[in-house]
Design a protein around this motif. Sequence first.
Motif, mmCIF file in Angstrom:
data_model
loop_
_atom_site.group_PDB
_atom_site.id
_atom_site.type_symbol
_atom_site.label_atom_id
_atom_site.label_comp_id
_atom_site.label_asym_id
_atom_site.label_seq_id
_atom_site.Cartn_x
_atom_site.Cartn_y
_atom_site.Cartn_z
ATOM 1 N N GLY A 301 -104.919 -21.766 42.747
ATOM 2 C CA GLY A 301 -105.323 -23.136 43.004
ATOM 3 C C GLY A 301 -104.987 -24.077 41.860
ATOM 4 O O GLY A 301 -104.075 -23.837 41.068
ATOM 5 N N HIS A 302 -105.763 -25.150 41.786
ATOM 6 C CA HIS A 302 -105.527 -26.233 40.828
ATOM 7 C C HIS A 302 -105.380 -25.727 39.390
ATOM 8 O O HIS A 302 -104.545 -26.211 38.631
ATOM 9 N N ASP A 303 -106.188 -24.744 39.002
ATOM 10 C CA ASP A 303 -106.168 -24.234 37.623
ATOM 11 C C ASP A 303 -104.899 -23.476 37.265
ATOM 12 O O ASP A 303 -104.728 -23.085 36.109
ATOM 13 N N ALA A 304 -104.010 -23.271 38.231
ATOM 14 C CA ALA A 304 -102.781 -22.514 37.944
ATOM 15 C C ALA A 304 -101.949 -23.154 36.838
ATOM 16 O O ALA A 304 -101.205 -22.463 36.143
ATOM 17 N N PHE A 305 -102.099 -24.483 36.638
ATOM 18 C CA PHE A 305 -101.309 -25.110 35.550
ATOM 19 C C PHE A 305 -101.772 -24.640 34.177
ATOM 20 O O PHE A 305 -101.075 -24.813 33.179
ATOM 21 N N LEU A 306 -102.962 -24.028 34.113
ATOM 22 C CA LEU A 306 -103.453 -23.459 32.852
ATOM 23 C C LEU A 306 -103.278 -21.939 32.808
ATOM 24 O O LEU A 306 -103.624 -21.309 31.817
ATOM 25 N N ILE A 307 -102.765 -21.362 33.892
ATOM 26 C CA ILE A 307 -102.699 -19.907 34.016
ATOM 27 C C ILE A 307 -101.251 -19.402 34.081
ATOM 28 O O ILE A 307 -100.893 -18.437 33.411
ATOM 29 N N GLU A 308 -100.413 -20.065 34.887
ATOM 30 C CA GLU A 308 -99.072 -19.554 35.206
ATOM 31 C C GLU A 308 -98.031 -20.051 34.196
ATOM 32 O O GLU A 308 -97.133 -20.828 34.514
ATOM 33 N N TYR A 309 -98.135 -19.554 32.955
ATOM 34 C CA TYR A 309 -97.262 -20.070 31.899
ATOM 35 C C TYR A 309 -95.799 -19.711 32.102
ATOM 36 O O TYR A 309 -94.916 -20.502 31.812
ATOM 37 N N LYS A 310 -95.557 -18.498 32.596
ATOM 38 C CA LYS A 310 -94.154 -18.090 32.767
ATOM 39 C C LYS A 310 -93.444 -18.990 33.773
ATOM 40 O O LYS A 310 -92.308 -19.397 33.574
ATOM 41 N N GLN A 311 -94.145 -19.307 34.863
ATOM 42 C CA GLN A 311 -93.542 -20.194 35.860
ATOM 43 C C GLN A 311 -93.335 -21.599 35.291
ATOM 44 O O GLN A 311 -92.299 -22.224 35.500
ATOM 45 N N LEU A 312 -94.350 -22.086 34.560
ATOM 46 C CA LEU A 312 -94.216 -23.428 33.964
ATOM 47 C C LEU A 312 -93.055 -23.464 32.981
ATOM 48 O O LEU A 312 -92.284 -24.410 32.956
ATOM 49 N N ASP A 313 -92.940 -22.417 32.192
ATOM 50 C CA ASP A 313 -91.835 -22.321 31.230
ATOM 51 C C ASP A 313 -90.501 -22.421 31.959
ATOM 52 O O ASP A 313 -89.600 -23.167 31.562
ATOM 53 N N HIS A 314 -90.396 -21.692 33.049
ATOM 54 C CA HIS A 314 -89.163 -21.685 33.846
ATOM 55 C C HIS A 314 -88.876 -23.081 34.424
ATOM 56 O O HIS A 314 -87.742 -23.554 34.397
ATOM 57 N N LEU A 315 -89.926 -23.735 34.942
ATOM 58 C CA LEU A 315 -89.749 -25.041 35.581
ATOM 59 C C LEU A 315 -89.422 -26.141 34.572
ATOM 60 O O LEU A 315 -88.747 -27.114 34.907
ATOM 61 N N LEU A 316 -89.931 -25.993 33.338
ATOM 62 C CA LEU A 316 -89.763 -27.056 32.340
ATOM 63 C C LEU A 316 -88.626 -26.788 31.347
ATOM 64 O O LEU A 316 -88.275 -27.664 30.560
ATOM 65 N N ALA A 317 -88.054 -25.593 31.411
ATOM 66 C CA ALA A 317 -87.042 -25.199 30.416
ATOM 67 C C ALA A 317 -85.870 -26.172 30.379
ATOM 68 O O ALA A 317 -85.382 -26.539 29.299
ATOM 69 N N ASP A 318 -85.413 -26.624 31.549
ATOM 70 C CA ASP A 318 -84.265 -27.525 31.598
ATOM 71 C C ASP A 318 -84.518 -28.820 30.835
ATOM 72 O O ASP A 318 -83.606 -29.381 30.231
ATOM 73 N N ILE A 319 -85.771 -29.286 30.891
ATOM 74 C CA ILE A 319 -86.092 -30.552 30.215
ATOM 75 C C ILE A 319 -86.140 -30.337 28.708
ATOM 76 O O ILE A 319 -85.494 -31.041 27.945
ATOM 77 N N PHE A 320 -86.923 -29.333 28.285
ATOM 78 C CA PHE A 320 -87.214 -29.203 26.856
ATOM 79 C C PHE A 320 -86.191 -28.357 26.107
ATOM 80 O O PHE A 320 -85.959 -28.567 24.936
ATOM 81 N N LYS A 321 -85.579 -27.397 26.777
ATOM 82 C CA LYS A 321 -84.646 -26.526 26.062
ATOM 83 C C LYS A 321 -83.230 -27.095 26.095
ATOM 84 O O LYS A 321 -82.509 -27.009 25.119
ATOM 85 N N ALA A 322 -82.850 -27.718 27.221
ATOM 86 C CA ALA A 322 -81.525 -28.342 27.280
ATOM 87 C C ALA A 322 -81.423 -29.490 26.281
ATOM 88 O O ALA A 322 -80.415 -29.672 25.616
ATOM 89 N N GLU A 323 -82.521 -30.238 26.175
ATOM 90 C CA GLU A 323 -82.554 -31.384 25.229
ATOM 91 C C GLU A 323 -82.309 -30.901 23.808
ATOM 92 O O GLU A 323 -81.557 -31.491 23.046
ATOM 93 N N THR A 324 -82.929 -29.785 23.439
ATOM 94 C CA THR A 324 -82.822 -29.329 22.049
ATOM 95 C C THR A 324 -81.424 -28.766 21.787
ATOM 96 O O THR A 324 -80.910 -28.891 20.694
ATOM 97 N N ILE A 325 -80.818 -28.188 22.817
ATOM 98 C CA ILE A 325 -79.432 -27.708 22.666
ATOM 99 C C ILE A 325 -78.495 -28.916 22.490
ATOM 100 O O ILE A 325 -77.605 -28.915 21.650
ATOM 101 N N ALA A 326 -78.746 -29.946 23.289
ATOM 102 C CA ALA A 326 -77.875 -31.140 23.250
ATOM 103 C C ALA A 326 -77.957 -31.871 21.913
ATOM 104 O O ALA A 326 -76.990 -32.477 21.480
ATOM 105 N N LYS A 327 -79.101 -31.802 21.273
ATOM 106 C CA LYS A 327 -79.289 -32.600 20.031
ATOM 107 C C LYS A 327 -78.364 -32.113 18.934
ATOM 108 O O LYS A 327 -78.467 -31.158 18.329
#
Length: 327
Positions: A301-327
């Motif tokens: 449920g709603h609390d999954a944003f505090l629980i499912e870190y691996k999925q969040l990492d996967h979903l957000l990697a393009d934003i935060f990891k691509a940016e750092t590679i580009a810099k």
Amino acid sequence: MENIPNPIIIQDFITESGAIFSSLPLSFTLSGLPLHTAPIVLVNHALTGNAQVTGENGWWNDLIGEDKTIDTNKYTVLTFNVPGNGADSFVIENYQDFTARDIARIFIKGLKALNIEQVFAIIGGSVGGGIAWEILALEPNITEHLIPIATDWKSTDWMIANCYLQEQILNNSSRPVEDARIHAMLCYRSPESFKEKFKRTLHSDLSIFNIESWLAHHGNKLQKRYQLSSYKLMNQLLKTIDITRNSEDFETLLSKSNAAIHIVAINSDLFFTPQENLETYNELKKFKENVSYSEIDSVHGHDAFLIEYKQLDHLLADIFKAETIAK
């Protein structure tokens, strides 16, 4: 490492409802690289959260830290405490004076006080994500990326109804914080989550169901660390998210912004439902190119944003990891 500077004092703040505060303390934490040396990520906390996002007691330290998704070796992470959230000594007694937009306005003043013109990303879950939407609606050029997680740009009738019940419990119960928390846990999780966790088992010592024992534990735990006035305020903010209230319509507001908007929903969220998030995404797609929608797949449920870190990492990697590679 995380550091806690002196609070910013916001002078002569008038809320949308007309309440006047001659001075409002805005406390915050900074972690990662020193301010103005790296891209800044503004993190907005949720209902019982605070500015401690990283470190030993950090509520999002699986996501934020050295070599984590939001890498403190590469970013400056800034988090404000919602004034009155109980993390410092400042208390707001008349919680109805404030809306989510008021908090967004206060955060914008905080950014300006720190000489921050633009941040790389604003990210927040639940009410923190709602405040993030409000910030973007007020300041369309303030961020490159908006990442609202398990939230939406408005409180639905369902959300308002739940907040109304919370408010009734907080104002009328003899054990307001415990009882409100017990009700809230039913919305933060899901029927499937409870089934998987408890399987209708009994607590051998207490002769009650394990689900009852767990709910009572969460109620007691929150009561020990959370002030009643803070709970009333944060519940009020959750109820009042609406970027269009006394403002322009959704399309007019959001078409002013070039920010990429990455909506992250949870497929089992009973609070901010994925259907509602999909509607928002489809509305945005009509007039905006750089919008994405993704879902955390979880029974929790709603609390999954505090629980499912691996999925969040996967979903957000393009934003935060691509940016750092580009810099």
